[in-house]
Write a protein that holds these residues in place. Structure first.
Motif, PDB file in Angstrom:
ATOM      1  N   MET B   1      73.676 -79.684  11.220  1.00  0.00           N
ATOM      2  CA  MET B   1      74.419 -80.113  10.017  1.00  0.00           C
ATOM      3  C   MET B   1      75.747 -80.776  10.449  1.00  0.00           C
ATOM      4  O   MET B   1      75.769 -81.552  11.384  1.00  0.00           O
ATOM      5  CB  MET B   1      74.660 -78.924   9.080  1.00  0.00           C
ATOM      6  CG  MET B   1      74.751 -79.329   7.593  1.00  0.00           C
ATOM      7  SD  MET B   1      75.353 -77.989   6.566  1.00  0.00           S
ATOM      8  CE  MET B   1      73.823 -77.140   6.171  1.00  0.00           C
ATOM      9  N   GLU B   2      76.838 -80.387   9.840  1.00  0.00           N
ATOM     10  CA  GLU B   2      78.112 -81.022  10.138  1.00  0.00           C
ATOM     11  C   GLU B   2      78.640 -80.589  11.514  1.00  0.00           C
ATOM     12  O   GLU B   2      78.272 -79.548  12.026  1.00  0.00           O
ATOM     13  CB  GLU B   2      79.146 -80.661   9.051  1.00  0.00           C
ATOM     14  CG  GLU B   2      78.833 -81.225   7.689  1.00  0.00           C
ATOM     15  CD  GLU B   2      77.686 -80.491   7.000  1.00  0.00           C
ATOM     16  OE1 GLU B   2      77.343 -79.364   7.431  1.00  0.00           O
ATOM     17  OE2 GLU B   2      77.105 -81.050   6.065  1.00  0.00           O
ATOM     18  N   ASP B   3      79.518 -81.393  12.051  1.00  0.00           N
ATOM     19  CA  ASP B   3      80.087 -81.104  13.365  1.00  0.00           C
ATOM     20  C   ASP B   3      80.985 -79.858  13.310  1.00  0.00           C
ATOM     21  O   ASP B   3      81.939 -79.795  12.536  1.00  0.00           O
ATOM     22  CB  ASP B   3      80.884 -82.331  13.835  1.00  0.00           C
ATOM     23  CG  ASP B   3      81.662 -82.036  15.096  1.00  0.00           C
ATOM     24  OD1 ASP B   3      82.895 -82.093  15.056  1.00  0.00           O
ATOM     25  OD2 ASP B   3      81.009 -81.715  16.098  1.00  0.00           O
ATOM     26  N   ARG B   4      80.622 -78.882  14.139  1.00  0.00           N
ATOM     27  CA  ARG B   4      81.299 -77.579  14.142  1.00  0.00           C
ATOM     28  C   ARG B   4      82.813 -77.688  14.352  1.00  0.00           C
ATOM     29  O   ARG B   4      83.594 -77.049  13.664  1.00  0.00           O
ATOM     30  CB  ARG B   4      80.682 -76.754  15.276  1.00  0.00           C
ATOM     31  CG  ARG B   4      80.790 -75.275  15.167  1.00  0.00           C
ATOM     32  CD  ARG B   4      79.815 -74.654  16.157  1.00  0.00           C
ATOM     33  NE  ARG B   4      78.457 -74.770  15.677  1.00  0.00           N
ATOM     34  CZ  ARG B   4      77.855 -73.830  14.932  1.00  0.00           C
ATOM     35  NH1 ARG B   4      78.490 -72.732  14.608  1.00  0.00           N
ATOM     36  NH2 ARG B   4      76.626 -74.004  14.507  1.00  0.00           N
ATOM     37  N   PHE B   5      83.193 -78.510  15.332  1.00  0.00           N
ATOM     38  CA  PHE B   5      84.616 -78.661  15.661  1.00  0.00           C
ATOM     39  C   PHE B   5      85.388 -79.264  14.487  1.00  0.00           C
ATOM     40  O   PHE B   5      86.472 -78.801  14.125  1.00  0.00           O
ATOM     41  CB  PHE B   5      84.759 -79.536  16.917  1.00  0.00           C
ATOM     42  CG  PHE B   5      86.186 -79.818  17.292  1.00  0.00           C
ATOM     43  CD1 PHE B   5      87.014 -78.789  17.737  1.00  0.00           C
ATOM     44  CD2 PHE B   5      86.699 -81.103  17.204  1.00  0.00           C
ATOM     45  CE1 PHE B   5      88.331 -79.041  18.084  1.00  0.00           C
ATOM     46  CE2 PHE B   5      88.020 -81.358  17.552  1.00  0.00           C
ATOM     47  CZ  PHE B   5      88.836 -80.333  17.990  1.00  0.00           C
ATOM     48  N   GLU B   6      84.795 -80.288  13.879  1.00  0.00           N
ATOM     49  CA  GLU B   6      85.457 -80.949  12.743  1.00  0.00           C
ATOM     50  C   GLU B   6      85.642 -79.966  11.576  1.00  0.00           C
ATOM     51  O   GLU B   6      86.722 -79.880  10.997  1.00  0.00           O
ATOM     52  CB  GLU B   6      84.621 -82.150  12.277  1.00  0.00           C
ATOM     53  CG  GLU B   6      85.371 -82.986  11.252  1.00  0.00           C
ATOM     54  CD  GLU B   6      84.456 -83.776  10.345  1.00  0.00           C
ATOM     55  OE1 GLU B   6      83.228 -83.730  10.529  1.00  0.00           O
ATOM     56  OE2 GLU B   6      84.985 -84.415   9.417  1.00  0.00           O
ATOM     57  N   VAL B   7      84.575 -79.231  11.268  1.00  0.00           N
ATOM     58  CA  VAL B   7      84.653 -78.290  10.146  1.00  0.00           C
ATOM     59  C   VAL B   7      85.692 -77.213  10.423  1.00  0.00           C
ATOM     60  O   VAL B   7      86.459 -76.827   9.532  1.00  0.00           O
ATOM     61  CB  VAL B   7      83.279 -77.641   9.871  1.00  0.00           C
ATOM     62  CG1 VAL B   7      83.404 -76.581   8.782  1.00  0.00           C
ATOM     63  CG2 VAL B   7      82.272 -78.699   9.456  1.00  0.00           C
ATOM     64  N   SER B   8      85.734 -76.761  11.673  1.00  0.00           N
ATOM     65  CA  SER B   8      86.695 -75.725  12.041  1.00  0.00           C
ATOM     66  C   SER B   8      88.134 -76.205  11.791  1.00  0.00           C
ATOM     67  O   SER B   8      88.945 -75.462  11.237  1.00  0.00           O
ATOM     68  CB  SER B   8      86.494 -75.377  13.518  1.00  0.00           C
ATOM     69  OG  SER B   8      86.995 -74.112  13.772  1.00  0.00           O
TER      70      SER B   8
END
Lengths: 112, 112
Positions: B1-8
């Motif tokens: 799904m969405e990029d983990r780092f960005e969401v964090s």
């Protein structure tokens, strides 16, 4: 009504969360110093409607600040920057030109 | 799904604009690495409901970023800080201890 300086900062931080119309009214009142009557005339509405709109916008801005604290964080950044500059001004190996250069860069960084 | 780092990063900036329940689900999925099925079980709901909730939250976070650009501004601050440190490292009168001190303080300032 609300403190002009505070509203001006809040508009800088959260203006994009208001509608264009709301921003216009807030700018006219807080930054351009127009009266409620003058703003009402420009917007072809009543003085009371403008008054309510400003109250509502201000509440929205305060609400955003309560949650995101961008103004508070900005002021803390400013204080930390001043503390750092004070410390650096005591360091003999750093001359005034260099101090000024660092100060300008820091100002730029905290205002991005 | 969405990029983990960005969401964090987006959660760091805009988490306070989500509900507690939304934050819990986003943290479980993006920071604690739980599966949709596991999160569904904990919340006594379906895998699909969790999937939809995550999609919705992500859209909200992106929407806030589009308007406030806190992530973008933070990354720009980081770049400017690195540029300044690179410049200062070329100045002979600034020794390594002092460089390190300035670097720490700058890191603190941009992370307030």
């Amino acid at each position: 009504m609300e403190d002009r300086f505070e509203v001006s900062i809040l508009l800088d931080f959260y203006g994009t969360l208001l509608t264009d119309k709301q921003i216009d009214i807030m700018n006219m009142y807080f930054n351009e110093d127009l009266s409620l009557g003058e703003i009402a005339e420009i917007n072809e509405t009543s003085r009371q409607a403008i008054h309510d709109s400003i109250k509502r916008c201000y509440k929205q801005l305060k609400n955003h600040e309560d949650k995101l604290k961008l103004k508070e964080k900005y002021l803390n950044k400013k204080t930390e920057k001043e503390n750092l500059m004070k410390e650096l001004s005591k360091v003999e190996s750093i001359d005034n030109d260099l101090l000024e250069y660092i100060d300008k860069k820091l100002e730029l960084i905290i205002n991005i």
